[in-house]
Write an enzyme that holds these catalytic residues in place. Sequence first.
Site, PDB file in Angstrom:
ATOM      1  N   ARG A  53      40.669  65.721  29.208  1.00 39.53           N
ATOM      2  CA  ARG A  53      41.276  66.242  30.429  1.00 39.53           C
ATOM      3  C   ARG A  53      41.872  65.077  31.199  1.00 39.53           C
ATOM      4  O   ARG A  53      41.224  64.045  31.367  1.00 39.53           O
ATOM      5  CB  ARG A  53      40.269  66.995  31.304  1.00 39.53           C
ATOM      6  N   SER A 149      41.673  74.109  33.435  1.00 39.57           N
ATOM      7  CA  SER A 149      40.902  74.991  34.314  1.00 39.57           C
ATOM      8  C   SER A 149      41.475  74.998  35.729  1.00 39.57           C
ATOM      9  O   SER A 149      42.592  75.415  35.950  1.00 39.57           O
ATOM     10  CB  SER A 149      39.428  74.585  34.300  1.00 39.57           C
ATOM     11  N   ASP A 310      39.518  81.600  38.645  1.00 41.48           N
ATOM     12  CA  ASP A 310      40.272  80.358  38.642  1.00 41.48           C
ATOM     13  C   ASP A 310      41.387  80.480  37.595  1.00 41.48           C
ATOM     14  O   ASP A 310      41.481  81.497  36.901  1.00 41.48           O
ATOM     15  CB  ASP A 310      39.351  79.160  38.410  1.00 41.48           C
ATOM     16  N   ASP A 312      42.101  79.566  34.568  1.00 46.05           N
ATOM     17  CA  ASP A 312      41.846  79.936  33.172  1.00 46.05           C
ATOM     18  C   ASP A 312      40.806  81.046  33.063  1.00 46.05           C
ATOM     19  O   ASP A 312      40.352  81.383  31.968  1.00 46.05           O
ATOM     20  CB  ASP A 312      41.451  78.725  32.330  1.00 46.05           C
ATOM     21  N   THR A 390      23.755  69.872  33.753  1.00 45.29           N
ATOM     22  CA  THR A 390      24.948  70.485  34.323  1.00 45.29           C
ATOM     23  C   THR A 390      25.993  70.777  33.252  1.00 45.29           C
ATOM     24  O   THR A 390      26.270  69.947  32.401  1.00 45.29           O
ATOM     25  CB  THR A 390      25.561  69.537  35.372  1.00 45.29           C
ATOM     26  N   GLU A 416      25.770  78.276  36.534  1.00 44.03           N
ATOM     27  CA  GLU A 416      25.810  76.990  37.219  1.00 44.03           C
ATOM     28  C   GLU A 416      26.417  77.206  38.600  1.00 44.03           C
ATOM     29  O   GLU A 416      27.211  78.126  38.800  1.00 44.03           O
ATOM     30  CB  GLU A 416      26.609  75.957  36.427  1.00 44.03           C
ATOM     31  N   LYS A 430      30.857  80.270  30.109  1.00 46.09           N
ATOM     32  CA  LYS A 430      31.086  80.990  31.361  1.00 46.09           C
ATOM     33  C   LYS A 430      32.305  81.886  31.212  1.00 46.09           C
ATOM     34  O   LYS A 430      33.247  81.560  30.503  1.00 46.09           O
ATOM     35  CB  LYS A 430      31.235  80.017  32.523  1.00 46.09           C
TER      36      LYS A 430
END
Length: 603
Positions: A53, A149, A310, A312, A390, A416, A430
């Site tokens: 990313r 994202s 969001d 994506d 996380t 999360e 997710k």
Amino acid sequence: MTDKINNLINQWLKWDKNEITRKEIEQLKENNNEKELLVRLEERIQFGTAGLRGAMRAGFSCMNDLTVTQASQGLCEYVIETIEQSKSKGIVIGYDGRHNSYIFAKITAATFKSKGFKVYLFSHIVPTPYVSFAVPNLKAAIGVMITASHNPKNDNGYKVYWETGCQINTPHDKGISKKIDENLEPWSNVDATSDIKYGNGDDGESMIDPLSVITELYNKNIKEYSVGSKIELANEPIVYTAMHGVGGVYAKKAFETFQLKPFIPVAQQIEPDAEFPTVTYPNPEEGKGALKLSIETAEANNSRLILANDPDADRLAVAEKLADGSWKVFNGNEIGVLLADWAWTNRSTLTKGGSTLENNKYFMINTAVSSAMLKTMSEKEGFIHQECLTGFKWIGNAAYNAINNNDGTTFLFGYEEAIGFQYGDVSFDKDGVRAAAIFAEFALSLYKKGSSVQDHLESMYKRYGYHISKNRYFFCYEPSKMVSIFNKIRNDGKYLTKLGDDDDEQFTITRIRDLTTGYDNGYPDCKARLPVSSSTQMITFYFKNGGIATLRGSGTEPKLKYYVEMIGEVKSNVESTLTKAVELVINQLLKPIENQLEPPKDD
């Protein structure tokens, strides 16, 4: 210009075939901009568990045609070496609506096709959860989603899913990274410029479009989670925003699958737009600023519920109009425990065969920086609670592994705090699309009973105690500064023993867990039980009053995040203690002025 820089420039120009990015480097050379050339060319963009990313621009440290080519070549070789019959199993490739996403997807597809892989390339933009779902359902070896994202518009990313449909985790990231380094020179037989030819994939040239099959199968699977036929739902309007992303048509289909009344779209944001023109950050987690148009749409249509994906569509934000006319944007912990409660109430729909098991045969998962309320719920209700690190690379893999242990337990829900939710085991990442339909049904059931989402949350606090959290961040653009700040907090192992005034005992530190060094004095041997990573910064402080504070460096953004939670029976006391705790954490640990940390623009 030094020999080192000239060699890097020559290497880039030898390999890069994109005229736009070639000219960027040539222009920097012409301007004798050594500093920027070093930033762009000296370090390679790192492949980690989140894949790639970064900013889209020329250079080995950025997202562009060449670095995507190199990543695809390395991933391809690693998959061939690691997964049996990987070529016949194939790869699933999806992409969002950002600039260059389709081009990067074509490069990935052409690279794998050149090695004889069956390639499933979606013919249209899709939510990230569709790729996670498609990989195991198509029995593919691997999946790649081109997305950044909720990052700013100039960023893009390359996310990898293993054959389980879970995000990759260590050691795969290191193995892939090594293969990338061994395959930096672009392969000569790859052509990513031709138009995509779709077919059955067996002719050595065509690719398979899985869009209709996966859309139908996905919605058939999530329908199992709908309870609308068994309960009464209010006939109230719901507002939905795709935040200029891919979610619109897919959330619409999910609502239809749940037989819900069509949502009212935020017109300015429902279609994909890579410029994200109406928001500073395309991130619904940012709160009312990001949801301004959603609130205006809701007010105009007499709606009291907003659902936001969001860009994506792997995350979900929720806002509700309260009785006094104000709007509340629920944080990730609040949405998480609300969905956990809904999953617990309707656990038979998440159980194979539709029966109900003993309470201790169900389990839920959340991350170490998420609210302790899920753990409190588990202690009171009797289900198993698991804490993990996380990110959904941990939640998804933990859920998958537990389900495949065949020990008779059933996974219900994982979340999360960064508004990421996995409801059931349809897929192991997710998913903001199914979460939107499920939350809509949940909220409408409350409205039918004369209640509200906020009312229900209050009733949960009465049952389990007030667990109130404050999560925020500062920008920290230099990785070396991030490390330095955390090392100052560690103070060579002489951590602070309390925060606040000498005569205030409530913020005495009773336990410290440092998942960078592996120290945790909550155990007799002072060794952390959660996985340790020396390359990521994360320290948690536990206080005498039951509060918890975690400091963590983000793995995908230049942010130093803090998470503070207080627990108690009296709301006003918990809120005031939390306010004080946040102030102490900022002033005594983070020291933003001294460390030159930049607050978010809306603070």
